[in-house]
Design a protein around this motif. Structure first.
Motif, PDB file in Angstrom:
ATOM      1  N   LEU A  65      73.666  26.002 132.928  1.00  0.00           N
ATOM      2  CA  LEU A  65      74.832  26.945 132.864  1.00  0.00           C
ATOM      3  C   LEU A  65      76.176  27.373 133.775  1.00  0.00           C
ATOM      4  CD1 LEU A  65      75.336  29.799 132.017  1.00  0.00           C
ATOM      5  CD2 LEU A  65      73.925  30.870 133.993  1.00  0.00           C
ATOM      6  N   ALA A  66      75.926  27.054 134.729  1.00  0.00           N
ATOM      7  CA  ALA A  66      77.103  26.604 135.721  1.00  0.00           C
ATOM      8  C   ALA A  66      77.653  25.242 135.140  1.00  0.00           C
ATOM      9  CB  ALA A  66      76.446  26.167 136.599  1.00  0.00           C
ATOM     10  N   GLU A  67      77.721  24.821 134.639  1.00  0.00           N
ATOM     11  CA  GLU A  67      78.970  23.839 133.964  1.00  0.00           C
ATOM     12  C   GLU A  67      79.524  25.013 132.824  1.00  0.00           C
ATOM     13  OE1 GLU A  67      76.686  19.961 132.144  1.00  0.00           O
ATOM     14  OE2 GLU A  67      78.997  20.694 130.622  1.00  0.00           O
ATOM     15  N   ARG A  68      78.949  24.557 132.284  1.00  0.00           N
ATOM     16  CA  ARG A  68      79.775  25.501 130.797  1.00  0.00           C
ATOM     17  C   ARG A  68      80.153  26.992 131.147  1.00  0.00           C
ATOM     18  NH1 ARG A  68      76.498  22.787 126.477  1.00  0.00           N
ATOM     19  NH2 ARG A  68      76.499  21.222 126.871  1.00  0.00           N
ATOM     20  N   ALA A  69      79.595  27.740 132.306  1.00  0.00           N
ATOM     21  CA  ALA A  69      80.052  28.810 132.159  1.00  0.00           C
ATOM     22  C   ALA A  69      81.312  28.581 133.274  1.00  0.00           C
ATOM     23  CB  ALA A  69      79.472  30.119 132.989  1.00  0.00           C
ATOM     24  N   GLY A  70      81.723  27.743 134.132  1.00  0.00           N
ATOM     25  CA  GLY A  70      82.843  26.992 135.161  1.00  0.00           C
ATOM     26  C   GLY A  70      81.920  28.103 136.676  1.00  0.00           C
ATOM     27  N   VAL A  71      80.753  28.228 136.797  1.00  0.00           N
ATOM     28  CA  VAL A  71      80.384  28.667 138.225  1.00  0.00           C
ATOM     29  C   VAL A  71      80.326  27.245 139.379  1.00  0.00           C
ATOM     30  CG1 VAL A  71      78.407  29.348 138.583  1.00  0.00           C
ATOM     31  CG2 VAL A  71      79.683  30.498 136.482  1.00  0.00           C
ATOM     32  N   ALA A  72      81.226  27.419 140.065  1.00  0.00           N
ATOM     33  CA  ALA A  72      80.839  26.550 141.232  1.00  0.00           C
ATOM     34  C   ALA A  72      79.860  26.267 142.833  1.00  0.00           C
ATOM     35  CB  ALA A  72      82.235  26.155 142.106  1.00  0.00           C
ATOM     36  N   THR A 103      72.887  36.539 135.019  1.00  0.00           N
ATOM     37  CA  THR A 103      73.196  38.040 135.906  1.00  0.00           C
ATOM     38  C   THR A 103      73.626  38.338 137.256  1.00  0.00           C
ATOM     39  OG1 THR A 103      70.841  38.374 134.231  1.00  0.00           O
ATOM     40  CG2 THR A 103      71.375  40.661 135.910  1.00  0.00           C
ATOM     41  N   LEU A 104      73.100  36.285 138.139  1.00  0.00           N
ATOM     42  CA  LEU A 104      73.802  36.794 139.515  1.00  0.00           C
ATOM     43  C   LEU A 104      74.619  36.575 139.027  1.00  0.00           C
ATOM     44  CD1 LEU A 104      72.324  36.648 142.130  1.00  0.00           C
ATOM     45  CD2 LEU A 104      72.281  33.842 142.334  1.00  0.00           C
ATOM     46  N   TRP A 105      75.482  35.741 138.617  1.00  0.00           N
ATOM     47  CA  TRP A 105      76.879  35.222 138.136  1.00  0.00           C
ATOM     48  C   TRP A 105      77.591  36.142 137.517  1.00  0.00           C
ATOM     49  CZ3 TRP A 105      74.638  29.641 137.233  1.00  0.00           C
ATOM     50  CH2 TRP A 105      74.451  28.958 138.223  1.00  0.00           C
ATOM     51  N   GLU A 106      77.503  37.144 136.653  1.00  0.00           N
ATOM     52  CA  GLU A 106      78.131  37.632 135.635  1.00  0.00           C
ATOM     53  C   GLU A 106      78.598  36.920 134.920  1.00  0.00           C
ATOM     54  OE1 GLU A 106      79.939  40.534 138.016  1.00  0.00           O
ATOM     55  OE2 GLU A 106      77.928  41.243 138.909  1.00  0.00           O
ATOM     56  N   THR A 107      77.805  35.491 134.149  1.00  0.00           N
ATOM     57  CA  THR A 107      78.713  35.034 133.280  1.00  0.00           C
ATOM     58  C   THR A 107      79.093  35.845 131.941  1.00  0.00           C
ATOM     59  OG1 THR A 107      77.255  33.966 133.988  1.00  0.00           O
ATOM     60  CG2 THR A 107      78.605  32.345 134.446  1.00  0.00           C
ATOM     61  N   GLY A 108      78.362  36.133 131.811  1.00  0.00           N
ATOM     62  CA  GLY A 108      78.476  37.493 130.825  1.00  0.00           C
ATOM     63  C   GLY A 108      78.124  36.803 128.841  1.00  0.00           C
ATOM     64  N   LEU A 109      76.926  35.422 129.532  1.00  0.00           N
ATOM     65  CA  LEU A 109      76.937  35.479 127.326  1.00  0.00           C
ATOM     66  C   LEU A 109      75.769  36.039 127.281  1.00  0.00           C
ATOM     67  CD1 LEU A 109      77.539  32.238 129.129  1.00  0.00           C
ATOM     68  CD2 LEU A 109      75.490  31.134 128.125  1.00  0.00           C
ATOM     69  N   ASP A 110      75.626  36.368 126.085  1.00  0.00           N
ATOM     70  CA  ASP A 110      74.980  36.851 125.128  1.00  0.00           C
ATOM     71  C   ASP A 110      73.661  36.669 125.021  1.00  0.00           C
ATOM     72  OD1 ASP A 110      74.883  36.058 123.506  1.00  0.00           O
ATOM     73  OD2 ASP A 110      76.181  37.489 122.493  1.00  0.00           O
ATOM     74  N   SER A 111      71.626  36.907 124.664  1.00  0.00           N
ATOM     75  CA  SER A 111      70.822  36.684 124.141  1.00  0.00           C
ATOM     76  C   SER A 111      71.170  35.385 123.360  1.00  0.00           C
ATOM     77  CB  SER A 111      70.457  37.497 123.699  1.00  0.00           C
ATOM     78  OG  SER A 111      69.698  38.287 123.363  1.00  0.00           O
ATOM     79  N   GLU A 112      71.764  35.126 122.205  1.00  0.00           N
ATOM     80  CA  GLU A 112      72.128  34.056 121.499  1.00  0.00           C
ATOM     81  C   GLU A 112      72.779  33.053 122.213  1.00  0.00           C
ATOM     82  OE1 GLU A 112      71.479  33.382 117.539  1.00  0.00           O
ATOM     83  OE2 GLU A 112      70.669  35.369 118.215  1.00  0.00           O
ATOM     84  N   GLU A 113      73.606  33.005 122.651  1.00  0.00           N
ATOM     85  CA  GLU A 113      74.220  31.878 123.618  1.00  0.00           C
ATOM     86  C   GLU A 113      73.920  31.687 124.427  1.00  0.00           C
ATOM     87  OE1 GLU A 113      78.840  33.205 123.212  1.00  0.00           O
ATOM     88  OE2 GLU A 113      77.250  34.933 124.532  1.00  0.00           O
ATOM     89  N   LEU A 114      72.913  33.008 125.044  1.00  0.00           N
ATOM     90  CA  LEU A 114      71.913  31.696 126.172  1.00  0.00           C
ATOM     91  C   LEU A 114      70.399  31.189 125.575  1.00  0.00           C
ATOM     92  CD1 LEU A 114      70.708  34.810 128.772  1.00  0.00           C
ATOM     93  CD2 LEU A 114      72.432  32.869 128.773  1.00  0.00           C
ATOM     94  N   MET A 115      70.082  31.489 124.058  1.00  0.00           N
ATOM     95  CA  MET A 115      69.298  30.634 123.393  1.00  0.00           C
ATOM     96  C   MET A 115      69.317  29.784 123.115  1.00  0.00           C
ATOM     97  SD  MET A 115      66.906  32.970 121.056  1.00  0.00           S
ATOM     98  CE  MET A 115      66.623  34.435 121.199  1.00  0.00           C
ATOM     99  N   VAL A 116      70.662  29.394 122.170  1.00  0.00           N
ATOM    100  CA  VAL A 116      71.678  27.703 122.269  1.00  0.00           C
ATOM    101  C   VAL A 116      71.603  27.400 123.712  1.00  0.00           C
ATOM    102  CG1 VAL A 116      73.734  26.916 121.453  1.00  0.00           C
ATOM    103  CG2 VAL A 116      73.297  29.285 120.435  1.00  0.00           C
ATOM    104  N   LEU A 117      72.688  27.272 124.975  1.00  0.00           N
ATOM    105  CA  LEU A 117      71.631  27.019 125.728  1.00  0.00           C
ATOM    106  C   LEU A 117      70.215  26.302 125.755  1.00  0.00           C
ATOM    107  CD1 LEU A 117      73.740  27.832 129.123  1.00  0.00           C
ATOM    108  CD2 LEU A 117      74.634  26.309 127.192  1.00  0.00           C
ATOM    109  N   GLY A 118      69.527  27.156 125.760  1.00  0.00           N
ATOM    110  CA  GLY A 118      67.664  27.159 126.129  1.00  0.00           C
ATOM    111  C   GLY A 118      67.880  25.876 125.312  1.00  0.00           C
ATOM    112  N   ALA A 119      68.252  25.868 123.655  1.00  0.00           N
ATOM    113  CA  ALA A 119      68.072  24.609 123.078  1.00  0.00           C
ATOM    114  C   ALA A 119      68.079  23.229 122.775  1.00  0.00           C
ATOM    115  CB  ALA A 119      68.397  25.153 121.264  1.00  0.00           C
ATOM    116  N   GLU A 120      69.246  23.051 123.929  1.00  0.00           N
ATOM    117  CA  GLU A 120      70.037  21.739 124.717  1.00  0.00           C
ATOM    118  C   GLU A 120      68.689  21.424 125.478  1.00  0.00           C
ATOM    119  OE1 GLU A 120      73.806  21.766 126.009  1.00  0.00           O
ATOM    120  OE2 GLU A 120      74.334  23.048 125.040  1.00  0.00           O
ATOM    121  N   LEU A 121      67.748  21.999 126.078  1.00  0.00           N
ATOM    122  CA  LEU A 121      67.209  21.942 127.688  1.00  0.00           C
ATOM    123  C   LEU A 121      65.710  21.150 127.336  1.00  0.00           C
ATOM    124  CD1 LEU A 121      67.794  24.574 129.638  1.00  0.00           C
ATOM    125  CD2 LEU A 121      68.307  21.942 129.832  1.00  0.00           C
ATOM    126  N   GLY A 122      64.994  21.975 125.737  1.00  0.00           N
ATOM    127  CA  GLY A 122      64.168  21.684 125.437  1.00  0.00           C
ATOM    128  C   GLY A 122      63.898  22.614 123.932  1.00  0.00           C
TER     129      GLY A 122
END
Ligand code: C5P
Length: 326
Positions: free
Chosen positions: A100-107, A140-159
């Motif tokens: 998430l940090a990498e995709r959202a550019g969070v350092a 939520t902590l980083w306020e990166t603003g992904l919606d639940s659909e986008e979080l699921m797409v990221l999740g599928a990359e993990l497993g």
């Protein structure tokens, strides 16, 4: 502790995103009510049709902001340390925060604190629930603003099992099991899970499935996965645990039993003690017994008396997916 990202030298620390000091998220484990498995594709993954149900065994991840001096790393610790769970960059929750940090550019980094309630290496997606909870907590902590659909797409990359704990309740999964559609259900179901003394590795179980398929030792021809029967979705819609019990099915069960023959006795003992039906959960070795609510204690006692059983846990289902609790 992992050190995935160094603070650039000479800097006073990376820019902060969001204002909360910490965010706590809970996410459920799962049981597969139905799992049909085909032969693997070129990527080695098996095409699946599965029905997931989220159970009230709840993982809790607290994502805590770091002090400015040490910001920039992703660390993980467990509320109750467990030698079976890595606390370095190989932990799926750390990989989730890093992705998430990498995709959202969070350092800036994060400290993750995990409380586990899903059996470890039990085929109930506890590690995937931690990753799912981490995605929502860090978003939520980083306020990166992904919606639940986008979080699921990221999740599928993990497993393959990471999207479902974000969705929760009961859902049909296809593809690798990660492409989900919700299923309507009524009522509550009571489960007793028999935990095995030793874990089973998911890749080993899939490999044994392939060996058994190649040797013609499976009851069905697994060229392509078979859709979930209408009787199963009808039983869920009706809230009828007895009819659901008749439809429980797991194509990975023969492979898990061939690696751990003693699980057959666990299944028989559960059914002998009054379970409506018992099957191997996912890739095992946990055995999931669907029980009448009043019969849970009897089934649990019978299972706890078996030498291969480390303990039992009872959980009702379905429950909601990952949610922020603080
Ligand atoms: O996706 P995940 O990392 O949870 O999967 C763990 C392993 O299980 C994979 O590396 C693969 O060996 C196996 N698997 C599979 N087909 C699936 C899901 C998982 O072969 N649909």
């Amino acid at each position: 502790m992992s050190h995935l990202r160094a603070v650039p030298s000479g800097s006073s620390g990376p820019e902060r995103r969001g204002s909360a000091a910490s965010v706590r998220v809970e996410a459920p484990g799962k049981v597969n009510l139905y799992l049909s498995c085909g032969v693997p594709g070129a990527d080695g993954y098996h095409p699946l049709v599965t029905v997931f149900q989220a159970v009230r065994l709840i993982e809790r991840v607290t994502a805590r902001r770091q002090s400015q001096e040490r910001a920039g790393r992703i660390t993980i610790s467990l509320e109750e340390p467990d030698a079976r769970i890595p606390v370095d960059g190989s932990n799926l929750a750390v990989r989730a925060a890093a992705l998430l940090a990498e995709r959202a550019g969070v350092a800036e980094g994060v400290d993750l604190l995990v409380r586990k309630r899903v059996p470890v290496a039990g085929g109930m997606a506890g590690g995937s629930a931690d990753a799912a909870a981490t995605l929502l907590a860090c978003n939520t902590l980083w306020e990166t603003g992904l919606d639940s659909e986008e979080l699921m797409v990221l999740g599928a990359e993990l497993g393959a099992d990471v999207p479902f704990p974000l969705a929760g309740f009961t859902a049909l999964g296809h593809g690798r099991g990660d492409s989900l559609s919700p299923l309507m259900t009524r009522g509550r179901y009571t489960w007793v899970f028999a935990l095995a003394k030793w874990g089973l590795s998911t890749p080993h179980v899939f490999k044994r499935f392939d060996e058994m398929a190649a040797a013609g030792k499976l009851p069905t021809d697994p060229a392509v996965p078979v859709p979930a029967p209408e009787a199963l979705t009808a039983a869920l819609r009706a809230g009828d645990a007895r009819r659901l019990a008749d439809c429980l099915h797991n194509d990975l069960q023969p492979a898990a039993l061939s690696l751990r023959p003693e699980l057959e006795c666990v299944i028989e003992a559960a059914q002998g003690a009054g379970a409506l039906r018992a099957i191997v959960s996912g890739s095992g070795p946990t055995v999931a017994a669907l029980v009448p609510e009043s019969g849970a204690a009897t089934v649990a006692r019978a299972l706890e008396a078996l030498p291969g059983v480390a303990g039992t846990v009872r959980a009702d289902a379905p429950v909601a997916g990952a949610r922020v609790v603080r």
